[in-house]
Design a protein around this motif. Structure first.
Motif, mmCIF file in Angstrom:
data_model
loop_
_atom_site.group_PDB
_atom_site.id
_atom_site.type_symbol
_atom_site.label_atom_id
_atom_site.label_comp_id
_atom_site.label_asym_id
_atom_site.label_seq_id
_atom_site.Cartn_x
_atom_site.Cartn_y
_atom_site.Cartn_z
ATOM 1 N N VAL A 1 0.830 -1.205 0.000
ATOM 2 C CA VAL A 1 0.000 0.000 0.000
ATOM 3 C C VAL A 1 0.865 1.256 0.000
ATOM 4 C CG1 VAL A 1 -1.613 1.374 1.370
ATOM 5 C CG2 VAL A 1 -1.990 -1.071 1.080
ATOM 6 N N THR A 2 1.822 1.314 0.907
ATOM 7 C CA THR A 2 2.655 2.514 1.014
ATOM 8 C C THR A 2 3.627 2.634 -0.157
ATOM 9 O OG1 THR A 2 4.209 1.325 2.472
ATOM 10 C CG2 THR A 2 2.451 2.591 3.511
ATOM 11 N N LEU A 3 4.003 1.504 -0.753
ATOM 12 C CA LEU A 3 4.821 1.564 -1.965
ATOM 13 C C LEU A 3 4.029 2.181 -3.111
ATOM 14 C CD1 LEU A 3 7.522 0.825 -3.323
ATOM 15 C CD2 LEU A 3 6.527 -1.401 -3.895
ATOM 16 N N ALA A 4 2.745 1.810 -3.220
ATOM 17 C CA ALA A 4 1.884 2.419 -4.229
ATOM 18 C C ALA A 4 1.689 3.913 -3.959
ATOM 19 C CB ALA A 4 0.530 1.708 -4.247
ATOM 20 N N SER A 5 1.523 4.273 -2.682
ATOM 21 C CA SER A 5 1.383 5.689 -2.329
ATOM 22 C C SER A 5 2.643 6.469 -2.650
ATOM 23 C CB SER A 5 1.063 5.826 -0.832
ATOM 24 O OG SER A 5 -0.189 5.266 -0.535
ATOM 25 N N LEU A 6 3.783 5.843 -2.469
ATOM 26 C CA LEU A 6 5.052 6.496 -2.813
ATOM 27 C C LEU A 6 5.064 6.879 -4.293
ATOM 28 C CD1 LEU A 6 8.602 5.272 -1.771
ATOM 29 C CD2 LEU A 6 8.134 5.903 -4.127
ATOM 30 N N GLY A 7 4.714 5.924 -5.164
ATOM 31 C CA GLY A 7 4.716 6.200 -6.601
ATOM 32 C C GLY A 7 3.690 7.241 -6.992
ATOM 33 N N MET A 8 2.477 7.137 -6.440
ATOM 34 C CA MET A 8 1.428 8.101 -6.789
ATOM 35 C C MET A 8 1.771 9.502 -6.289
ATOM 36 S SD MET A 8 -2.155 5.982 -6.290
ATOM 37 C CE MET A 8 -1.824 5.509 -4.592
ATOM 38 N N GLY A 9 2.289 9.594 -5.071
ATOM 39 C CA GLY A 9 2.639 10.900 -4.515
ATOM 40 C C GLY A 9 3.762 11.575 -5.283
ATOM 41 N N ARG A 10 4.778 10.791 -5.635
ATOM 42 C CA ARG A 10 5.886 11.379 -6.391
ATOM 43 C C ARG A 10 5.441 11.802 -7.777
ATOM 44 N NH1 ARG A 10 10.004 13.553 -4.133
ATOM 45 N NH2 ARG A 10 10.190 11.740 -2.773
ATOM 46 N N GLY A 11 4.568 11.012 -8.404
ATOM 47 C CA GLY A 11 4.067 11.380 -9.728
ATOM 48 C C GLY A 11 3.236 12.650 -9.693
ATOM 49 N N THR B 1 3.477 15.040 -7.511
ATOM 50 C CA THR B 1 4.384 16.159 -7.223
ATOM 51 C C THR B 1 5.054 16.658 -8.494
ATOM 52 O OG1 THR B 1 4.823 15.230 -5.026
ATOM 53 C CG2 THR B 1 6.368 16.888 -5.846
ATOM 54 N N LEU B 2 5.525 15.741 -9.311
ATOM 55 C CA LEU B 2 6.182 16.125 -10.570
ATOM 56 C C LEU B 2 5.180 16.743 -11.554
ATOM 57 C CD1 LEU B 2 8.482 12.999 -11.010
ATOM 58 C CD2 LEU B 2 9.211 15.326 -10.444
ATOM 59 N N GLN B 3 3.946 16.253 -11.556
ATOM 60 C CA GLN B 3 2.938 16.790 -12.461
ATOM 61 C C GLN B 3 2.548 18.207 -12.057
ATOM 62 O OE1 GLN B 3 1.655 15.560 -15.291
ATOM 63 N NE2 GLN B 3 0.469 17.453 -15.503
ATOM 64 N N ILE B 4 2.323 18.427 -10.773
ATOM 65 C CA ILE B 4 1.922 19.763 -10.302
ATOM 66 C C ILE B 4 3.021 20.779 -10.528
ATOM 67 C CG2 ILE B 4 1.340 21.084 -8.226
ATOM 68 C CD1 ILE B 4 -0.053 18.555 -7.174
ATOM 69 N N SER C 1 11.117 23.785 -9.395
ATOM 70 C CA SER C 1 11.019 24.176 -7.985
ATOM 71 C C SER C 1 10.230 25.476 -7.863
ATOM 72 C CB SER C 1 12.413 24.356 -7.387
ATOM 73 O OG SER C 1 13.140 23.135 -7.442
ATOM 74 N N VAL C 2 9.627 25.681 -6.706
ATOM 75 C CA VAL C 2 8.836 26.884 -6.438
ATOM 76 C C VAL C 2 9.588 27.732 -5.415
ATOM 77 C CG1 VAL C 2 6.650 27.793 -5.594
ATOM 78 C CG2 VAL C 2 6.687 25.660 -6.927
ATOM 79 N N TYR C 3 9.947 28.959 -5.802
ATOM 80 C CA TYR C 3 10.704 29.859 -4.927
ATOM 81 C C TYR C 3 9.852 31.077 -4.556
ATOM 82 C CZ TYR C 3 14.732 27.185 -6.609
ATOM 83 O OH TYR C 3 15.611 26.180 -6.911
ATOM 84 N N GLY C 4 10.454 31.996 -3.834
ATOM 85 C CA GLY C 4 9.789 33.242 -3.482
ATOM 86 C C GLY C 4 8.666 33.088 -2.490
ATOM 87 N N LEU C 5 8.828 32.214 -1.522
ATOM 88 C CA LEU C 5 7.772 31.975 -0.539
ATOM 89 C C LEU C 5 7.813 33.031 0.554
ATOM 90 C CD1 LEU C 5 8.152 28.101 -0.215
ATOM 91 C CD2 LEU C 5 6.583 29.384 -1.677
#
Length: 358
Positions: free
Chosen positions: A162-172, A174-177, A182-186
């Motif tokens: 389950v967490t291995l699947a979440s790892l792949g989905m979360g990383r994907g 993140t890259l899509q968004i 990288s996002v700067y100027g916070l």
């Protein structure tokens, strides 16, 4: 007439003694052999037999070695930096400690940290209020934890898968968004938690200690903590005793998600940006710290104090090797070796306990 009385061996216990001079009978009490004097060696043996003694000795040994090899190691600035750098791994490890005690595992913590940080930074850069951005970060990470917990508890899926699947989905995601950028100027409101100071103490260090204290209290002073240990020790027996094991497992993964959200805020604040590769390899460091700290991957055993010592050990090793200009690839290799040794020792200990029970 000769006296042929046979001499009797002295009896144990108080003896009657008669004085012929003043005809007074007194009682002589032999010394109590059960009472022994305290010796320093006894204290040393008890300390050596403590479960956390090896890791404490290892931490002290590494600190002494690094202080000899590098003059910059024992400086106040460097030690403060070590503690602050360990805050992200440390806070995430608090949640992982709960999970591993139940016999589960979480491989998605790194991608969860990256996704929560990236979504928050992107939303704030597009006009979202910073304080609401903080809430969004935590809620998103908790949602990932709830997804993992629901899958493990209610669907009965294996935590590793389950967490291995979440790892792949979360990383994907993140890259899509981020589209790989990288996002700067916070704003400072968002970065203060990771880069601010209260007096001379970094905010990340204070946050880590508060999270560890809260985790320790929950684990040792609440009914939830006792139920977590019970499930990790024997889930079927815990269920038969009336513990709602599915609810406890769900709560444990939600707590891990909450810790990941706080860790994401600190990481974004420390580097002043959100990067799509943030948190890569974080799960390795978290599992290493928890297992080295004494948590058993078989469940039912662990402590927040042990995890904290494991965090400090890994932080000191990473910092020391960096000061010595050792390749970061060797640092990763050493982390893997430490996990292997910790798991090996745990397996031997489990085998010894089973043999003793037989």
């Amino acid at each position: 007439m000769a006296d042929h009385r046979t001499a009797q061996p002295p009896a144990h216990g108080p003896q009657m003694v008669t004085s012929k001079e003043n005809d007074v009978t007194t009682v002589a009490t032999p010394p109590d052999s059960s009472k022994t004097e305290w010796r320093p060696t006894d204290f040393a043996i008890k300390v050596a037999q403590h479960p956390r003694a090896p890791i404490v000795v290892a931490l002290i040994g590494v600190c002494v070695t690094m202080s000899v090899l590098s003059d910059a190691f024992l400086t106040q600035r460097n030690l403060t930096n070590v503690l602050a750098q360990s805050s992200v791994v440390g806070i995430a490890a608090v949640g992982a400690t709960f999970i591993i005690i139940t016999g589960g595992i979480d491989l998605s913590v790194g991608s969860n940290v990256a996704l929560a940080g990236m979504v928050t930074a992107t939303a704030v850069n597009k006009g979202f209020p910073p304080l609401l951005g903080v809430a969004l970060c935590v809620l998103l990470a908790v949602a990932v934890g709830a997804f993992n917990g629901s899958s493990v508890a209610w669907l009965g899926l294996v935590p590793f898968i389950v967490t291995l699947a979440s790892l792949g989905m979360g990383r994907g995601l993140t890259l899509q968004i981020s589209e790989g950028q990288s996002v700067y100027g916070l704003p400072e409101t968002l970065t203060w938690l990771g880069g601010g100071e209260i007096g001379a103490v970094p905010v990340p260090l204070i946050t880590m200690l508060v999270v560890f204290a809260a985790g320790h209290l929950v684990l040792t002073r609440t009914t939830l903590g006792h139920k977590i240990f019970a499930i990790g020790g024997n889930r079927q027996a815990a269920r038969l005793s009336g513990i709602r094991d599915k609810q406890i497992l769900f709560i444990v993964y939600v707590i891990a998600g909450l810790c990941a959200g706080v860790a994401a805020l600190i990481l974004v604040g420390r580097i002043g940006a959100a990067t799509p590769t943030a948190g890569t390899g974080l799960e390795l460091q978290v599992i290493a710290a928890v297992v080295i700290g004494g948590c058993s991957l078989f469940g039912g055993k662990g402590s927040m104090i042990g995890t904290l010592i494991g965090i400090l050990l890994i932080g000191v090793i990473n910092n020391g090797l960096t000061l010595l200009n050792v390749s970061p690839f060797w640092v990763q290799f050493i982390q893997g070796a430490l996990i292997f040794l910790a798991v090996l020792l745990d397996a031997f200990n489990q085998r010894r306990l089973k043999t003793a029970a037989i």
